[in-house]
Each structure stands twice: as structure tokens, then as C-alpha cells.
Design a protein around this motif. Structure first.
Motif, PDB file in Angstrom:
ATOM      1  N   ARG A 187       0.312  -2.402  -7.655  1.00 44.20           N
ATOM      2  CA  ARG A 187       0.446  -3.503  -6.705  1.00 44.20           C
ATOM      3  C   ARG A 187      -0.877  -3.771  -6.005  1.00 44.20           C
ATOM      4  NH1 ARG A 187       1.991  -2.280  -0.892  1.00 44.20           N
ATOM      5  NH2 ARG A 187       1.873  -0.022  -0.629  1.00 44.20           N
TER       6      ARG A 187
ATOM      7  N   LEU B  17      -2.549  -4.720  -2.371  1.00 43.59           N
ATOM      8  CA  LEU B  17      -2.283  -4.626  -0.937  1.00 43.59           C
ATOM      9  C   LEU B  17      -3.356  -5.415  -0.193  1.00 43.59           C
ATOM     10  CD1 LEU B  17      -0.759  -3.366   1.495  1.00 43.59           C
ATOM     11  CD2 LEU B  17      -2.259  -1.365   1.259  1.00 43.59           C
TER      12      LEU B  17
ATOM     13  N   LEU C  19       0.621   3.355   2.628  1.00 44.56           N
ATOM     14  CA  LEU C  19       0.906   3.624   1.218  1.00 44.56           C
ATOM     15  C   LEU C  19       2.209   4.406   1.103  1.00 44.56           C
ATOM     16  CD1 LEU C  19      -2.674   4.722   0.085  1.00 44.56           C
ATOM     17  CD2 LEU C  19      -1.587   2.475  -0.226  1.00 44.56           C
TER      18      LEU C  19
ATOM     19  N   GLU D 185       1.356   6.859  -4.018  1.00 43.49           N
ATOM     20  CA  GLU D 185       0.467   5.699  -4.197  1.00 43.49           C
ATOM     21  C   GLU D 185      -0.973   6.105  -3.872  1.00 43.49           C
ATOM     22  OE1 GLU D 185       2.912   1.581  -3.822  1.00 43.49           O
ATOM     23  OE2 GLU D 185       2.104   2.376  -1.940  1.00 43.49           O
TER      24      GLU D 185
ATOM     25  N   VAL E 272      -2.843   1.420  -6.259  1.00 49.00           N
ATOM     26  CA  VAL E 272      -2.768   0.257  -5.373  1.00 49.00           C
ATOM     27  C   VAL E 272      -4.179  -0.309  -5.244  1.00 49.00           C
ATOM     28  CG1 VAL E 272      -2.241  -0.542  -3.030  1.00 49.00           C
ATOM     29  CG2 VAL E 272      -0.794   1.197  -4.103  1.00 49.00           C
TER      30      VAL E 272
ATOM     31  N   ILE F  13      -6.703  -2.687  -3.224  1.00 46.59           N
ATOM     32  CA  ILE F  13      -6.836  -3.319  -1.907  1.00 46.59           C
ATOM     33  C   ILE F  13      -7.776  -4.522  -1.977  1.00 46.59           C
ATOM     34  CG2 ILE F  13      -6.197  -1.310  -0.514  1.00 46.59           C
ATOM     35  CD1 ILE F  13      -9.203  -0.766  -0.097  1.00 46.59           C
TER      36      ILE F  13
ATOM     37  N   ALA G 280      -3.852  -5.557   9.347  1.00 46.36           N
ATOM     38  CA  ALA G 280      -3.037  -4.736   8.456  1.00 46.36           C
ATOM     39  C   ALA G 280      -2.169  -3.740   9.219  1.00 46.36           C
ATOM     40  CB  ALA G 280      -3.949  -3.973   7.495  1.00 46.36           C
TER      41      ALA G 280
END
Ligand SMILES: [Zn+2]
Length: 303
Positions: free
Chosen positions: A39, A41, A62, A66, A252, A254, A261
Motif C-alpha cells: 500500500r 501511505l 503502520l 508492515e 508500505v 510513503i 499525518a
């Protein structure tokens, strides 16, 4: 014939990935059998952000197992291409915290990092051996600013007044309250790390792999600090990515985002590990400065 049908299946999978990519943040589908990127983020840094349990009492939100992969101190012509090859082979996206003078010297590698979908963060222009903490605030800020501009010029061909990606990591994690406030006012996120491979120390790729996997087993994931300037890390990376996949870790990626965030607080009893290390290094360096002798070992090999 069988090979042709496998190729066809991969093409169909890629087509599906492209469709889902346009609908949101789902990463492009990866070839079967690769680790991939699970994914994306988005990290907003409005008003500032400080994350990474080694230095700060909070980190990224996370989930279990992750992992965010980050690489410091490049681009390095001798080692970074092999790191990029290993990431590409497993369809993994990472974040590179560039040293400005290295980006200036190796703009083609910075452009390759960008072209292959990685995030380009910043790690000062000169990575001073005494750390930015021992420069004046004005000199530290000037070095950071020069670094961000050099990185952006190398990667994007132009540099505006603000960095394209507002992500910064201090050399040696040696921050100061004054420079932290200056970065926050510019909406630039400060990244520490949740764990590292200690790859500034010489060790075989096999030992480094065992060390980082043992640490990941304890932390169950997090922001991992590695150095793409280290040959042992480049050599370890294919086995490391395979081990992450075998043990169920998810990557993940970023990227910058709007707002501020979410963060996850440190467990009770947290203390800064890096502050203790910085104090020890400064004491050792000061001792050496008073006793002329062997060349001072600087922090460049550190982080
Ligand atoms: Zn560094």
C-alpha cells in the motif's frame, strides 16, 4: 505455448493493476511471486512531523508486519544501481534520503530512483562529520536547504523554493530544537527510524541479514534504515526482500500528502536511543581532539 500463456496472464494482471491504480492509491500490480508494495501511505507534514521511535516518541501508523524501507547517503555510483535492481526485481518501492553533494555528482542515479517510482527525501548537502548539531543554526539550515535544492535539481531537473518531497532525515539523527522548529514552519517532516541493520559497521551480508531479520521479528515491522552507499547492504538486499516475503512482511511506500499525518505513540517507558549514541560519539570525538593521535572516526559511516 505454456510460456506464452504465462506471459499473457502477467499482461492481464498488469492491466488490472493499471485500472485499480487510477481509482485510488492501490499500487500497480506486480508480477506473480514478487514481494511487491502492499500500500501507499500519504504523509502530510503541515506544521511539522517527527517520526521514528529510535529518536522520537511517535512513529508512522503502520500495522502489524508492515515495513517502510528507507536508504540513506546515496546516490552512490558503486552501490546504488544494485540496490535499485534488487528493489525492481521484487517490485518494491522505497524512500531514498539523498546527500545533496552525492546527488549533484550522480544525477542519473537520482533520476533513475524517481523514474522507478521511489520517493526522494533529503539528508543535508554535506553530511558533516560533526553533524548539523555542531554547526550554527544558520549554517545547519543553509546546508539542509542547499541539499534539498541539489537533490531536486538532480532528480527533477529544477528546484523551486520548497522541496518537491518535504521529507528530511538528520545525519546521525542529530537534530536541534531550533532547526526542528524551522523545518516545522516549512511543513517538512523529520524522519528518524524504528530499527536499523547497523550497516555502518562492517559485517558480511549474511550477518547483516540475520541481524535485521532478528530485529524485525521483535518490532513486527516499522521504518527500516539502510544505506544504499554500503556494498554489504546492496549484496544483502535480494535475500532480505525474499526473507521479508517468506515471513509475511508487507511493504508500505510513503509519499507526500495533504494535512498532518496520523502517528502512533511509543510504548510506555520509551527513551531516545539516538540521543544516548550521539552523546557517546561526541564524548569520544572530544576526547580524541584533546589527545592528538589516530584520525578521528567521523559519523559519516553512521547514518
Ligand atoms: Zn547519513
Amino acid at each position: 505455448m505454456q510460456r506464452l500463456s504465462v506471459l499473457f496472464a502477467v499482461l492481464i494482471a498488469c492491466g488490472n493493476g493499471a485500472a485499480s491504480h487510477s481509482e485510488g492509491n492501490a499500487p500497480r500490480a506486480c508480477p506473480a511471486g514478487t514481494l511487491g508494495t502492499s500500500r501507499v501511505l500519504e504523509i502530510g507534514a503541515q506544521g511539522g512531523l517527527e517520526v521514528g521511535f529510535k529518536t522520537y516518541p511517535r512513529s508512522l501508523p503502520l500495522g502489524d508486519h508492515e515495513v517502510v524501507l528507507t536508504f540513506d547517503d546515496g546516490p552512490d555510483a558503486a552501490t546504488t544501481p544494485a540496490v535499485l535492481d534488487a528493489l525492481a526485481a521484487q517490485c518494491v518501492k522505497a524512500t531514498f534520503f539523498l546527500i545533496g553533494r552525492n546527488a549533484q555528482a550522480n544525477p542519473r542515479i537520482a533520476r533513475r530512483e524517481l523514474a522507478e517510482g521511489h520517493t526522494i527525501g533529503h539528508h543535508s548537502f554535506s553530511h558533516p562529520a560533526i553533524t548539523l548539531r555542531r554547526l550554527s543554526t544558520a549554517a545547519a539550515e543553509a546546508d539542509i536547504d542547499k541539499g534539498m535544492k541539489a537533490d531536486d535539481l538532480a532528480a527533477y531537473g529544477r528546484a523551486g523554493p520548497e522541496p518537491r518531497v518535504p521529507f528530511f532525515r538528520y545525519p546521525g539523527f542529530a537534530d536541534t530544537p531550533e532547526v526542528n522548529r524551522w523545518l516545522a514552519a516549512r511543513n517538512i517532516a523529520i524522519f528518524g527510524a524504528d530499527l536499523w541493520a547497523s550497516d555502518w559497521q562492517d559485517m558480511t551480508p549474511q550477518v547483516e541479514l540475520a541481524l535485521i531479520m532478528a530485529r524485525l521479528e521483535r518490532t513486527k515491522g516499522g521504518i527500516v534504515l539502510l544505506h544504499d552507499s554500503r556494498g554489504q547492504t546492496a549484496a544483502m538486499l535480494p535475500a532480505f526482500l525474499a526473507a521479508l516475503k517468506a515471513q509475511g512482511f508487507k511493504i508500505v511506500h510513503i509519499v507526500p500528502g495533504p494535512g498532518n499525518a496520523d502517528t502512533r505513540p511509543a510504548p510506555t517507558g520509551w527513551t531516545s536511543e539516538t540521543e544516548r549514541i550521539i552523546t557517546e560519539v561526541f564524548q569520544r570525538e572530544d576526547g580524541k581532539a584533546r589527545r592528538p593521535g589516530p584520525t578521528n572516526r567521523d559519523l559519516r559511516g553512521g547514518t
